[in-house]
Write an enzyme that holds these catalytic residues in place. Structure first.
Site, PDB file in Angstrom:
ATOM      1  CB  SER A  37      -0.929   0.015   1.218  1.00  0.00           C
ATOM      2  OG  SER A  37      -0.180  -0.170   2.398  1.00  0.00           O
ATOM      3  CG  ASP A 321      -4.139   5.295   6.786  1.00  0.00           C
ATOM      4  OD1 ASP A 321      -2.961   5.071   7.169  1.00  0.00           O
ATOM      5  OD2 ASP A 321      -4.627   4.762   5.761  1.00  0.00           O
ATOM      6  CG  HIS A 324      -0.983   3.767   4.564  1.00  0.00           C
ATOM      7  ND1 HIS A 324      -2.246   3.309   4.840  1.00  0.00           N
ATOM      8  CD2 HIS A 324      -0.284   2.711   4.088  1.00  0.00           C
ATOM      9  CE1 HIS A 324      -2.326   2.020   4.531  1.00  0.00           C
ATOM     10  NE2 HIS A 324      -1.149   1.631   4.077  1.00  0.00           N
TER      11      HIS A 324
END
Ligand code: NAG
Ligand code: NAG
Ligand code: NAG
Ligand code: NAG
Ligand code: NAG
Length: 363
Positions: A37, A321, A324
């Site tokens: 991600s 978040d 990340h």
């Protein structure tokens, strides 16, 4: 608000101009991105998984909004592409025909070195599958360029950026309720399993024609706000997780030495030292909020609540978040990897030098 937006835009225009001027000297026209991600730019959007980032407030600071990037704006590969003088690199899921020639991003949220990693969240594209997808790209490149020899000459100049392994810990080893790895292996043994698979995977990329590799070590993954909450740590980071990452990182450095020695005739591998960049780059001292996320998160996933209003001062937060980093952090990280003079940040060379070098038989 409006004025700061205008200033912001002006800043970007100047930065883009500066980066574009610098490009002329570079020799790289192509950039292939592998990972999770931290590098995904849309590959998970159509997969059945909870690991998706294609809804607001993700992308609030990105020119085209929520695209599947797990941050408020640009990722590290986005900044690197900009520094090299390339456009944003499209996700494999959206590429067709000749638009693969400048590069493709194969990264997939929740993915790991191991196939099974992250699967408790749903589907993901593991590193082996990403390498298989790269084979599809190479076939397209070969038909575009008209032959195998031309393709070899093209691939050997491309930047291969790989940032993977965090999920093998966060979405595998440290979830004993879903995965058996911590019952089977201790941390040394597990790092050995990861590194031997990773070695096999990197050698497969080399066999396919890759010659310039930037491998990113794991950051302080035990300091992710979602991990701190899950472990109910009241002060500081989850030490066990950071220790696990550092065992992996030390073995990754040995792998880099090994690969540079095995392929000294035609290839270069560099290690981007994430923990050195995060702990030693003075630009990170300016961030006021180090251990809480900017957006409101869903406790079970650590991802942003859909359509929530994030913090205003996004440049003061390390974390966007629960997992990340913000684009402000990503920019500093990318600069450190690309062009910083501190020899602790990259080993044995930074990305700019990796790209300008030409191993003996690459000409
Ligand atoms: C890289 O460093 C050189 C020399 O310090 C500088 O001229 C150049 O602007 C830098 N490029 C980027 C993209 O930071
Ligand atoms: C894992 O087990 C091996 C073999 O028993 C041992 O040498 C190593 O130190 C152990 N590693 C950890 C982190 O406990
Ligand atoms: C890759 O990892 C698996 C565990 O998932 C292990 O059984 C296998 O031996 C590893 N492969 C290599 C080449 O190390
Ligand atoms: C978290 O830790 C605090 C003490 O630091 C304790 O009072 C609380 O019960 C813990 N919560 C959980 C869910 O374990
Ligand atoms: C990363 O840099 C730190 C600080 O210089 C160093 O202690 C560590 O060994 C490095 N890690 C790797 C994998 O090179």
């Amino acid at each position: 608000m409006e004025i700061s937006r205008i200033n912001n835009k002006l800043f970007w225009i100047l930065l883009v101009v500066a980066a574009t001027n610098y490009v002329e000297a570079q020799t790289t026209d192509c950039f292939y991105v592998f990972g999770d991600s931290l590098s995904d730019d849309g590959n998970n959007n159509l997969l059945p998984t909870l690991a998706k980032y294609n809804y607001p407030p993700y992308g609030i600071d990105f020119p085209s909004g929520a695209t599947g990037r797990a941050t408020n704006g640009r990722t590290v590969p986005d900044y690197l592409a900009q520094f090299i003088g390339l456009p944003f690199i499209p996700p494999f899921a959206n590429t067709r025909g000749s638009d693969v020639l400048k590069g493709v991003d194969y990264a997939s949220g929740a993915a790991g070195i191991l196939f099974e990693t992250g699967k408790q969240m749903g589907a993901d594209i593991s590193l082996d599958a990403q390498i298989t997808n790269h084979g599809v790209t190479i076939a397209t490149v070969t038909s575009e360029l008209g032959g195998v020899e031309a393709t070899k000459n093209y691939l050997k100049k491309c930047l291969y950026y790989v940032n993977i392994g965090s999920n093998d810990y966060l979405n595998n080893y440290f979830l004993p309720q879903y995965y058996p790895s911590s019952h089977i292996y201790n941390l040394t043994q597990f790092a050995d399993v990861l590194i031997s698979n990773y070695s096999r995977q990197l050698r497969a990329l080399h066999a396919a024609g890759a010659r310039k590799f930037a491998l990113v070590s794991l950051g302080f993954i035990g300091c992710a706000p979602a991990e701190i909450i899950a472990a109910n740590v009241s002060n500081g980071c989850v030490q066990d997780i950071n220790t696990a990452a550092s065992i992996f990182n030390d073995k990754l450095r040995v792998l880099v030495d090994q690969l540079n020695s095995d392929f000294s005739a035609d290839s270069s591998f560099i290690l981007v030292n994430s923990t050195a960049i995060f702990s030693l780059n003075p630009n990170f001292l300016g961030f006021k909020v180090q251990n809480a996320s900017c957006c409101k998160t869903v406790t079970s996933t650590g991802l942003c609540v859909a359509n929530g209003t994030p913090c205003e001062d996004r440049n003061e937060y390390v974390f966007w978040d629960g997992f990340h980093t913000t684009e402000a952090v990503n920019e500093i990280f990318a600069e450190s990897a690309y062009n910083a003079s501190n020899p602790d940040f990259t080993y044995p060379n930074n990305i700019a030098r990796l790209l300008s070098s030409s191993p003996s038989n690459t000409n």
